[in-house]
Design an enzyme around this catalytic site. Structure first.
Site, PDB file in Angstrom:
ATOM      1  N   ASP A  44       0.816  -1.213   0.000  1.00 48.18           N
ATOM      2  CA  ASP A  44       0.000   0.000   0.000  1.00 48.18           C
ATOM      3  C   ASP A  44       0.851   1.265   0.000  1.00 48.18           C
ATOM      4  OD1 ASP A  44       0.917  -0.548   2.569  1.00 48.18           O
ATOM      5  OD2 ASP A  44      -1.061  -0.891   3.407  1.00 48.18           O
ATOM      6  N   ASN A  81      -7.675  -3.075  14.303  1.00 48.71           N
ATOM      7  CA  ASN A  81      -9.066  -3.378  13.949  1.00 48.71           C
ATOM      8  C   ASN A  81      -9.149  -4.572  12.997  1.00 48.71           C
ATOM      9  OD1 ASN A  81      -8.197  -2.308  11.544  1.00 48.71           O
ATOM     10  ND2 ASN A  81      -9.563  -0.532  11.549  1.00 48.71           N
ATOM     11  N   HIS A 137      -7.340  -4.955  10.203  1.00 46.76           N
ATOM     12  CA  HIS A 137      -7.090  -4.686   8.782  1.00 46.76           C
ATOM     13  C   HIS A 137      -5.794  -5.340   8.318  1.00 46.76           C
ATOM     14  CE1 HIS A 137      -4.930  -0.703   9.981  1.00 46.76           C
ATOM     15  NE2 HIS A 137      -3.999  -1.521   9.525  1.00 46.76           N
ATOM     16  N   GLU A 182      -9.827  -2.077   5.332  1.00 52.11           N
ATOM     17  CA  GLU A 182     -10.457  -1.799   6.611  1.00 52.11           C
ATOM     18  C   GLU A 182     -11.701  -2.676   6.797  1.00 52.11           C
ATOM     19  OE1 GLU A 182      -8.951  -0.024   8.700  1.00 52.11           O
ATOM     20  OE2 GLU A 182      -8.372   1.944   7.994  1.00 52.11           O
TER      21      GLU A 182
HETATM   22  C1  F6R Z   1       1.470  -1.560   6.174  1.00 51.97           C
HETATM   23  C2  F6R Z   1       0.128  -2.123   6.208  1.00 51.97           C
HETATM   24  C3  F6R Z   1      -0.675  -2.138   7.464  1.00 51.97           C
HETATM   25  C4  F6R Z   1       0.138  -2.507   8.702  1.00 51.97           C
HETATM   26  C5  F6R Z   1      -0.763  -2.500   9.933  1.00 51.97           C
HETATM   27  C6  F6R Z   1       0.043  -2.768  11.193  1.00 51.97           C
HETATM   28  O1  F6R Z   1       2.012  -1.650   4.872  1.00 51.97           O
HETATM   29  O2  F6R Z   1      -0.352  -2.532   5.209  1.00 51.97           O
HETATM   30  O3  F6R Z   1      -1.728  -3.064   7.303  1.00 51.97           O
HETATM   31  O4  F6R Z   1       0.718  -3.752   8.525  1.00 51.97           O
HETATM   32  O5  F6R Z   1      -1.385  -1.269  10.070  1.00 51.97           O
HETATM   33  O6  F6R Z   1       0.906  -1.696  11.403  1.00 51.97           O
HETATM   34  P1  F6R Z   1       2.045  -1.746  12.507  1.00 51.97           P
HETATM   35  O7  F6R Z   1       2.998  -2.801  12.092  1.00 51.97           O
HETATM   36  O8  F6R Z   1       2.670  -0.379  12.475  1.00 51.97           O
HETATM   37  O9  F6R Z   1       1.369  -2.053  13.808  1.00 51.97           O
END
Ligand code: F6R
Length: 246
Positions: free
Chosen positions: A67, A136, A138, A143
């Site tokens: 992303d 959450n 995701h 989401e």
């Molecule tokens: C990042 C991504 C997100 C993260 C998720 C967890 O490229 O796609 O889905 O993997 O938000 O983020 P952290 O590792 O910062 O807790």
């Protein structure tokens, strides 16, 4: 989903890096799907160490990131392109032409998403996709929703995600972009192998819902229960609410 319990973040990071390195040793021209955020930083540090000390070469590896924030250029220090250069690509022998991230400045959203999907197909699909998980549930920026998303698309971020990511933007929610490009759930599920990493108590509920809960788009990561080669490497805190572990 296979679950590997790590003692702490250090062990989790080493195990994740070892899994990725094994993939590259077995198939030097692997297509890796990569993630940003806090979770993979330790794994990337271990991969850099393996490159410097154990001849792990990324010369033939190709990467596609999950992303990118919409509206940020690759030179913006908060863009995921910048993150990947800082945390991995600048320290290994990868050809930057083989690293791919959606263009945050693309104005034709649908066109950018279509060309990202075509790119992944033209590379022959993803051999190993690394994922973190949001509080959450995701994955990527998919989401909670009432349907599972399909291919790469543009999303409106939830307030909880903007809030969680504000730590990278001087803790100022107003500086966090509100939209992003993300691979879809279908794109992620098409990867041959999936490696999810999670650490810390604040991920315990999401991990439990992903592993033990019903498969529902309200917990996007729960779809990974249906993947035939998905492995979760998580520390004790992240697994503290998950049932059925041996
Ligand atoms: C990042 C991504 C997100 C993260 C998720 C967890 O490229 O796609 O889905 O993997 O938000 O983020 P952290 O590792 O910062 O807790």
């Amino acid at each position: 989903m296979k679950i590997v319990k790590a003692k702490n973040y250090e062990e989790l990071s080493l195990l994740a890096a070892t899994a990725i390195a094994t993939q590259i040793f077995e198939k030097p021209d692997s297509v890796l799907g990569l993630a940003t955020g806090s979770s993979p930083i330790g794994a990337y540090q271990n991969l850099i160490k393996l490159h410097k000390e154990a001849q792990l070469s990324f010369a033939k590896v190709k990467t596609v990131n999950l992303d990118e924030y919409k509206g940020l250029s690759k030179d913006d220090k908060n863009s995921y392109a910048y993150f990947m250069n800082e945390n991995l690509f600048d320290h290994i022998d990868i050809d930057k032409n083989n690293t791919h991230i959606p263009d945050g400045l693309a104005t034709d959203c649908d066109g950018e998403c279509d060309s990202y999907e075509n790119l992944i197909s033209s590379l022959g699909g993803i051999d190993l996709q690394l994922l973190g998980i949001g509080r959450n549930g995701h994955i990527g920026f998919n989401e909670p929703d009432n349907i599972f998303s399909s291919k790469t698309h543009c999303v409106q971020l939830k307030e909880s995600t903007i809030n969680a990511n504000a730590r990278f933007f001087d803790n100022d929610m107003s500086k966090v972009p509100t939209m992003a490009f993300t691979m879809g759930i279908k794109t992620i599920m098409h990867a041959a192998r999936i490696l999810v990493i999670a650490n810390g108590k604040d991920k315990a509920e999401a991990v439990r819902n992903m592993v033990n809960g019903p498969i529902t788009p309200e917990v996007p990561a729960s779809i990974l229960q249906c993947h035939c080669d998905a492995v979760l490497i998580a520390d004790e805190d992240a697994l503290s609410l998950t049932e059925g572990l041996k």
